[in-house]
Design an enzyme around this catalytic site. Structure first.
Site, mmCIF file in Angstrom:
data_model
loop_
_atom_site.group_PDB
_atom_site.id
_atom_site.type_symbol
_atom_site.label_atom_id
_atom_site.label_comp_id
_atom_site.label_asym_id
_atom_site.label_seq_id
_atom_site.Cartn_x
_atom_site.Cartn_y
_atom_site.Cartn_z
ATOM 1 N N MET A 66 7.561 -4.318 -9.417
ATOM 2 C CA MET A 66 8.858 -4.881 -9.782
ATOM 3 C C MET A 66 8.535 -4.883 -11.617
ATOM 4 O O MET A 66 8.914 -5.071 -12.424
ATOM 5 C CB MET A 66 9.392 -5.894 -9.987
ATOM 6 N N VAL A 95 13.181 -8.577 -10.733
ATOM 7 C CA VAL A 95 12.356 -8.709 -9.464
ATOM 8 C C VAL A 95 14.177 -8.923 -8.932
ATOM 9 O O VAL A 95 15.275 -9.350 -9.382
ATOM 10 C CB VAL A 95 12.450 -10.440 -9.998
ATOM 11 N N HIS A 96 13.478 -8.330 -8.223
ATOM 12 C CA HIS A 96 15.311 -8.339 -6.915
ATOM 13 C C HIS A 96 14.874 -7.869 -5.618
ATOM 14 O O HIS A 96 13.983 -7.587 -4.857
ATOM 15 C CB HIS A 96 16.177 -6.374 -7.520
ATOM 16 N N ALA A 97 15.945 -7.800 -4.733
ATOM 17 C CA ALA A 97 15.653 -7.746 -3.347
ATOM 18 C C ALA A 97 16.948 -7.031 -3.183
ATOM 19 O O ALA A 97 17.870 -6.487 -3.301
ATOM 20 C CB ALA A 97 15.706 -8.871 -2.839
#
Length: 161
Positions: free
Chosen positions: A61, A70-72
């Protein structure tokens, strides 16, 4: 690009924290996630999911010098599309082999996979067009300045209140 083709993303001064400090990348990611939760873009627990993704897949990321995106994946803990920005003037080590230390952590929430990819692509395109974007963001002294900068640099996203 017409506004109906742009991805609607919640982003305003409440989703910005300038001049922050973190001893670990986990603290930095949590700060970014906290802003998304406080703004109603995600539910409590999203921060942990962000950390778990990095624990599992590594620091991919960190997509450019000084920048972590940042990620989901979309999930039940995501309420609406959102973007947060936290600056770390002293930098944070994400254990990336080339792009540490990170001075800007951008967190995102998206409600479906197409928007997820669209937001990531939008940020990558903005960086390609303006390599100084991250440095300018980290140097921001007022939240509204950072909001204005990202709104100007991310025309493919409709960043709104």
């Amino acid at each position: 690009m017409s506004s109906d083709k742009r991805i609607q993303v919640h982003f305003d001064e409440q989703l910005v924290r300038l001049g922050s400090r973190a001893n670990t990348w986990q603290e930095a990611v949590t700060q970014s996630g906290d802003l998304l939760v406080q703004a109603g873009c995600a539910r409590q627990g999203y921060q942990r999911r962000l950390i778990n993704v990095i624990d599992r897949f590594g620091p991919y990321m960190v997509i450019a010098p000084n920048l972590a995106l940042v990620h989901a994946q979309p999930g039940p803990d995501v309420v609406r599309n959102g973007l947060s920005a936290v600056t770390f003037p002293d930098g944070v080590n994400f254990e990336h082999p080339h792009f540490d230390p990170v001075g800007l952590v951008v967190g995102i929430t998206t409600t479906n996979s197409a928007q997820h990819l669209g937001v990531i692509a939008g940020v990558a395109t903005a960086l390609e067009r303006n390599p100084d974007l991250v440095v300018s963001a980290v140097r921001s002294t007022q939240p509204q300045d950072l909001v204005a900068l990202l709104r100007a640099e991310l025309p493919m996203l409709e960043l709104h209140h």
